[in-house]
Enzyme design. Structure first.
Site, short mmCIF file in Angstrom:
data_model
loop_
_atom_site.label_atom_id
_atom_site.label_comp_id
_atom_site.label_asym_id
_atom_site.label_seq_id
_atom_site.Cartn_x
_atom_site.Cartn_y
_atom_site.Cartn_z
N TYR A 1 0.86 -1.19 0.00
CA TYR A 1 0.00 0.00 0.00
C TYR A 1 0.88 1.23 0.00
CZ TYR A 1 -3.28 3.55 1.66
OH TYR A 1 -4.03 4.69 1.78
N GLU B 1 -3.89 7.49 -3.66
CA GLU B 1 -3.78 6.20 -2.99
C GLU B 1 -3.53 5.13 -4.04
OE1 GLU B 1 -6.45 4.46 0.51
OE2 GLU B 1 -7.28 4.02 -1.46
#
Ligand code: GDP
Ligand code: MN
Length: 396
Positions: free
Chosen positions: A109, A197
């Site tokens: 991530y 993101e």
């Protein structure tokens, strides 16, 4: 402002961030054409909505042939997709992204946000990414690292290497990770983003780093100077009431309750919502009509508030400083007549020309509930919501 994944990936390509080959499609035919052109043996079909959680909600499908791409597209387009991040009714799917599928070795991530406390663009990264990131964040918060960027010098190589090492990226992946992170940072800064993101940031079986998903949000207050970003706005993904309010210079946010609110000033609008809650009611919206509330503006405010079918009473709370109560009252009367308002309307006026304003309401021959204090007005409006319901039942 949010944009779609396919738009975010096109932007990322301009910054040389590696993303899978692919293109958007608005129909089954287009999806098949994109797949033919990609000329690979495995595809991913991804529903394009402004909400995540698609993987778990059936909005990301692997296809092994052009025929399977057609079938997966057909199953997504023209239907709502329900995910953990959409409303219970889901979000209507109008397009899909068709991509070459990649073989994933590992998912990490990587995110960039603005940390308000430190006033810095900040990296948030986790060595375990993918569809279970929320659980990882909850159960193993120590796996998530943060790295703040000094705006005077920008994101430095050593910071990227530190984050990359935490993501367990070594060897040849290290320079690739540094390059990718710096490119994402440039993209963030140059476009006035507030969020980028990348989840997952995939490590492929052949050892490449790839932004497999991309979510981007931009600063609404800076969007005027980024036309190439504002052009990407998709009104279909937004509440139509909020879109219309914006077009009329009204600050409107739809909420779940049944007391419609028309207020001048953001602070007073917040206080009005609090007062409603204090009387065990629930506001249907936040609405700031602003300083110079002309009759047109008030009429538009009523129209937008009443588009919400949950509204059982309207509370107009005006504290006129620059404004004049009589002008606002004229607006209210005009709106009530033009829109044939059926729900009870509670009006509380205070400030400049308040007597003239009350006179306008009294002489209109229309039915209002009037109050002198905010507290009384809120209590009246909440009571009126149950009255309106009873009234409706009688009519049925
Ligand atoms: P989200 O669930 O809305 O965040 O959608 P994502 O784009 O993140 O996709 C969800 C998951 O689908 C990813 O975490 C991957 O595990 C999987 N996925 C997406 N693209 C590919 C691909 O090209 N190959 C493989 N094997 N899996 C993929
Ligand atoms: Mn994702």
């Amino acid at each position: 402002m949010n944009i779609h994944e396919f738009q975010a990936k096109e932007l990322l390509r301009q910054y040389s961030v590696p993303v899978p080959a692919g293109s958007v499609a608005h129909s089954v035919e287009q999806a098949a054409a994109v797949a033919e052109e990609l000329d690979v043996s495995r595809f991913v079909v991804k529903a394009q909505i402004h909400a995540g959680g698609r993987g778990k909600g059936g909005g990301v499908k692997i296809a092994h042939s052009v025929e399977e791409v057609r079938a997966a597209t057909d199953a997504m387009i023209g239907r709502p997709l329900i995910t953990a991040q959409t409303s219970p009714q889901g979000q209507f799917v109008r397009r899909v992204l068709i991509e070459q599928a990649v073989d994933i070795a590992r998912e990490a991530y990587f995110g960039l946000v603005i940390d308000r406390a430190s006033q810095r663009i900040t990296i948030i990264a986790c060595d375990g990414g993918g569809v279970d990131i929320e659980e990882t964040a909850r159960n193993e918060p120590e796996r998530i690292v943060r790295e703040a960027v000094d705006p005077a010098v920008g994101l430095l190589d050593f910071q990227c290497r530190k984050v990359a090492t935490h993501l367990k990226l070594g060897g040849k992946q290290l320079p690739a990770a540094v390059k990718l992170m710096k490119a994402l940072y440039r993209c963030f800064r140059d476009n006035d983003a507030v969020l980028i993101e990348v989840n997952p940031l995939a490590v492929t079986l052949d050892n490449r780093l790839l932004a497999l998903d991309a979510k981007m949000q931009f600063d609404d207050n800076a969007i005027y100077r980024r036309p190439h970003i504002s052009n990407l706005r998709d009104f279909d993904e937004e509440d139509p009431k909020e879109v219309e309010a914006g077009a009329h210079g009204l600050n409107y946010i739809a909420l779940e309750g049944n007391v419609g609110c028309i207020v001048n000033g953001a602070g007073l609008a917040m206080a009005t919502m609090d007062a409603i809650a204090l009387h065990d009611g629930k506001p249907a919206n936040f609405l700031d009509v602003g300083g110079g509330a002309s009759p047109e503006k008030v009429t538009n405010a009523f129209r937008i508030v009443l588009l919400d079918k949950n509204v059982k009473a309207v509370l107009v709370n005006i504290f006129a400083g620059i404004n004049r109560c009589d002008w606002v009252a004229e607006g209210i009367v005009r709106a009530m007549r033009e829109l044939k308002v059926k729900v009870p309307v509670v009006v509380r006026l205070a400030g400049t020309n308040v007597e003239q304003g009350r006179a306008v309401l009294a002489q209109s021959g229309l039915k209002f509930l009037t109050a002198n204090t905010l507290d009384d007005a809120a209590a009246m409006a909440v009571r009126a919501t149950s009255g309106a319901t009873a009234h409706e039942h009688i009519h049925k």
